[in-house]
Design a protein around this motif. Sequence first.
Motif, short mmCIF file in Angstrom:
data_model
loop_
_atom_site.label_atom_id
_atom_site.label_comp_id
_atom_site.label_asym_id
_atom_site.label_seq_id
_atom_site.Cartn_x
_atom_site.Cartn_y
_atom_site.Cartn_z
N ALA A 95 4.06 45.72 3.44
CA ALA A 95 2.79 46.24 2.73
C ALA A 95 2.58 47.95 3.87
O ALA A 95 1.46 47.74 3.93
N MET A 142 -3.72 45.59 0.87
CA MET A 142 -2.43 44.83 0.91
C MET A 142 -2.58 43.50 0.97
O MET A 142 -1.94 42.69 0.74
N ARG A 188 -14.68 52.21 -2.81
CA ARG A 188 -13.74 52.48 -3.93
C ARG A 188 -14.36 51.68 -4.87
O ARG A 188 -14.99 50.52 -4.50
N ILE A 189 -13.80 52.26 -6.36
CA ILE A 189 -14.79 51.93 -6.98
C ILE A 189 -13.48 50.26 -7.69
O ILE A 189 -12.44 50.59 -7.97
N ILE A 202 4.05 43.40 7.40
CA ILE A 202 3.27 44.43 7.82
C ILE A 202 2.89 45.42 7.09
O ILE A 202 2.92 45.60 6.03
N GLU A 225 -0.38 47.40 15.85
CA GLU A 225 1.09 48.38 16.85
C GLU A 225 1.73 48.68 15.31
O GLU A 225 1.66 48.04 14.27
N ILE A 226 2.64 49.73 15.32
CA ILE A 226 3.22 49.80 14.88
C ILE A 226 4.81 49.51 14.04
O ILE A 226 5.14 49.09 15.50
N CYS A 251 -6.31 62.53 1.47
CA CYS A 251 -5.59 60.02 1.13
C CYS A 251 -4.68 60.42 0.57
O CYS A 251 -4.05 61.66 -0.46
N PHE A 296 3.74 55.39 2.98
CA PHE A 296 4.07 55.31 4.78
C PHE A 296 5.97 54.27 4.21
O PHE A 296 6.73 53.86 5.44
N GLY A 345 0.61 50.25 -4.87
CA GLY A 345 -0.93 50.51 -5.30
C GLY A 345 -1.69 51.46 -6.54
O GLY A 345 -2.77 51.14 -7.14
N LYS A 376 -19.21 60.85 -3.89
CA LYS A 376 -17.45 61.40 -3.84
C LYS A 376 -17.24 61.38 -5.32
O LYS A 376 -17.49 60.76 -6.29
N GLY A 389 -2.48 54.16 -7.00
CA GLY A 389 -4.23 54.43 -6.76
C GLY A 389 -5.62 53.40 -7.11
O GLY A 389 -6.57 54.03 -7.34
N ALA A 401 -5.77 50.11 -6.25
CA ALA A 401 -5.53 48.63 -5.47
C ALA A 401 -6.62 48.26 -5.23
O ALA A 401 -6.66 47.30 -4.15
C1 FAD Z 1 -8.34 58.87 -2.76
C2 FAD Z 1 -8.67 57.68 -3.48
C3 FAD Z 1 -9.25 58.02 -4.13
C4 FAD Z 1 -8.90 55.60 -4.50
N1 FAD Z 1 -10.14 54.78 -5.01
C5 FAD Z 1 -9.83 54.27 -4.64
C6 FAD Z 1 -11.02 53.40 -6.48
O1 FAD Z 1 -12.26 53.64 -6.28
N2 FAD Z 1 -10.56 52.27 -6.51
C7 FAD Z 1 -9.61 51.74 -6.73
O2 FAD Z 1 -9.30 50.44 -6.58
N3 FAD Z 1 -8.32 52.10 -5.28
C8 FAD Z 1 -8.55 53.28 -5.12
N4 FAD Z 1 -7.86 53.98 -4.59
C9 FAD Z 1 -6.59 53.32 -4.34
C10 FAD Z 1 -6.65 52.29 -3.26
O3 FAD Z 1 -7.28 52.89 -1.58
C11 FAD Z 1 -5.16 51.79 -2.73
O4 FAD Z 1 -4.08 51.80 -3.64
C12 FAD Z 1 -4.26 51.37 -1.58
O5 FAD Z 1 -5.56 51.75 -0.44
C13 FAD Z 1 -3.30 50.59 -1.26
O6 FAD Z 1 -3.20 49.18 -0.27
P1 FAD Z 1 -1.94 49.42 0.45
O7 FAD Z 1 -2.13 48.56 1.42
O8 FAD Z 1 -0.18 49.55 -0.52
O9 FAD Z 1 -1.84 50.59 0.65
P2 FAD Z 1 -3.08 50.93 2.88
O10 FAD Z 1 -4.69 50.77 2.57
O11 FAD Z 1 -2.73 52.67 2.99
O12 FAD Z 1 -2.32 50.67 3.57
C14 FAD Z 1 -1.43 50.55 4.99
C15 FAD Z 1 -1.34 49.99 5.25
O13 FAD Z 1 0.60 50.04 6.32
C16 FAD Z 1 0.29 50.32 7.86
N5 FAD Z 1 1.16 51.20 7.73
C17 FAD Z 1 1.97 52.32 7.05
N6 FAD Z 1 3.81 52.29 8.13
C18 FAD Z 1 3.33 50.79 9.24
C19 FAD Z 1 4.49 51.07 10.40
N7 FAD Z 1 5.11 51.36 9.91
N8 FAD Z 1 3.80 49.14 11.41
C20 FAD Z 1 2.90 48.78 10.39
N9 FAD Z 1 1.70 49.39 10.01
C21 FAD Z 1 2.25 50.78 8.78
C22 FAD Z 1 -1.38 51.87 7.54
O14 FAD Z 1 -1.92 51.99 9.10
C23 FAD Z 1 -2.34 51.14 6.43
O15 FAD Z 1 -3.18 50.20 7.72
C24 FAD Z 1 -7.13 55.29 -4.02
C25 FAD Z 1 -7.37 56.07 -2.80
C26 FAD Z 1 -6.98 57.36 -2.41
C27 FAD Z 1 -5.98 58.05 -1.96
#
Ligand code: FAD
Length: 397
Positions: free
Chosen positions: A208, A14, A55-56, A9, A178-179, A331, A212, A357, A278, A359, A361
């Motif tokens: 994942a 990730m 993203r760096i 999910i 879908e959500i 974000c 949220f 993550g 940025k 910040g 991941a």
């Molecule tokens: C401003 C900013 C700058 C950043 N800069 C860097 C950087 O330079 N280098 C770096 O390595 N990292 C950076 N990061 C961190 C990186 O973007 C995050 O660590 C990464 O996006 C986390 O991945 P994730 O899959 O946990 O979350 P997300 O990428 O947010 O993915 C979560 C997904 O889950 C989905 N979801 C949520 N709830 C539901 C649900 N109920 N049903 C179905 N789907 C759902 C969402 O739609 C989303 O697609 C930055 C983050 C931010 C905010």
Amino acid sequence: MTSYDYIVIGKGLMGAAAARHLAAESQSVAVIGPDEPADRASHQGIFGSHYDEGRITRILDPDPIWAQLAQRSLNRYRDIETQSGIAFYHEVGHLMVGPEPEAETDFMACVQRVANDLNVACDTLADAAIAEQFPHLAFESGSMAMYQPDTAGHVSPRSQVRAQVAAAQKQGVTVIPEIVQRVDPTTSAMAVTTATGQVVHGQHVLVATGGFSNTQALLPKPLEIDVYARTIVLLELGPDDVSRLQGMPSIIYKPRDPAGHCYILPPIRYPDGKYYLKIGGYPQEHTLSSLEALQDWFRGKGSVEAARHLEAKLHRVVPGLHPVAVHSDSCVTTGTPSGQIYADRIGDGRVGVLVGGNGSAGKSADEIGRVGALMIAHDEWVYDIEAHHFRARFAAV
Ligand SMILES: Cc1cc2nc3c(=O)[nH]c(=O)nc-3n(C[C@H](O)[C@H](O)[C@H](O)COP(=O)(O)OP(=O)(O)OC[C@H]3O[C@@H](n4cnc5c(N)ncnc54)[C@H](O)[C@@H]3O)c2cc1C
């Protein structure tokens, strides 16, 4: 009733990576998550932290676990690009700058030690050498820089997600855009119910869902996470600045005063065809806990005060800019108390989490996806970094 061995999910950085890695474990994998909203300002659903172009990415890190997760991910970027046919990696190098260390525990001393341990090819520069090699940048005196010219730079998180999903689909993974509203145990499987009322069954479910994760009935108990509201500033550049800054690496700068900490992405071409520089890293962002607060934040453009602070900081580090326009955006980042990701099973083991993550991941998402896939696919922990580093903690209810 549709049924899978594994359901992921969250189709973000990730989750998409985990789905691709799970395809190596089973022919029966689905990933469920919405696509990026067409218009964030009016969107009524869920958001993700990957709606951007920069993203760096770097191996340099003061933390050995994050450095290894990044190194292993970076080593696979080109393969994922080839498998998917989607490019997302720009190998422009990375520059990490901080005060010359005085103690072993100082930031730059930790970065140096981890880089040595992992054999990261990089140059160590003092003040004069930094100014000579990067004349368009300005850092406080007494700084030390570590420059990683190769296997570092930046990725497009948006394209990385698309690439992971495309590669996963080629390996037989089903994508359901879908959500998910709830996850319920039944005797034979986990029942995953989407916002349109579709029910999909999975023997195992990996959650994942980034920031949220606690906002819907996905987990048996809420995670101990802090979701931070983050603001970034995008300076739209004219052709002179774009050409002057050609070859600029991605930057993390941690001067003595924490208020000056920031990260900067070099000029990147965005989907509107324009180039933006940025910056992020505002020290006083607040936390968001309810679904409504998260949605409101994502619909907006971040904090005006943070944007002013960041813009001023960018002009100090990259002097002489003549921006065409200044934009801000919002974000979220998801923090865990340990600073590491949570990759853990919950309850009877049929549900797992891959969240937190911190910040960081974006660059490491592919290896984090592998950690999550191995964790949910094997009853024993088989990953070579010990499980306790990734153990989930739960909020007091
Ligand atoms: C401003 C900013 C700058 C950043 N800069 C860097 C950087 O330079 N280098 C770096 O390595 N990292 C950076 N990061 C961190 C990186 O973007 C995050 O660590 C990464 O996006 C986390 O991945 P994730 O899959 O946990 O979350 P997300 O990428 O947010 O993915 C979560 C997904 O889950 C989905 N979801 C949520 N709830 C539901 C649900 N109920 N049903 C179905 N789907 C759902 C969402 O739609 C989303 O697609 C930055 C983050 C931010 C905010």
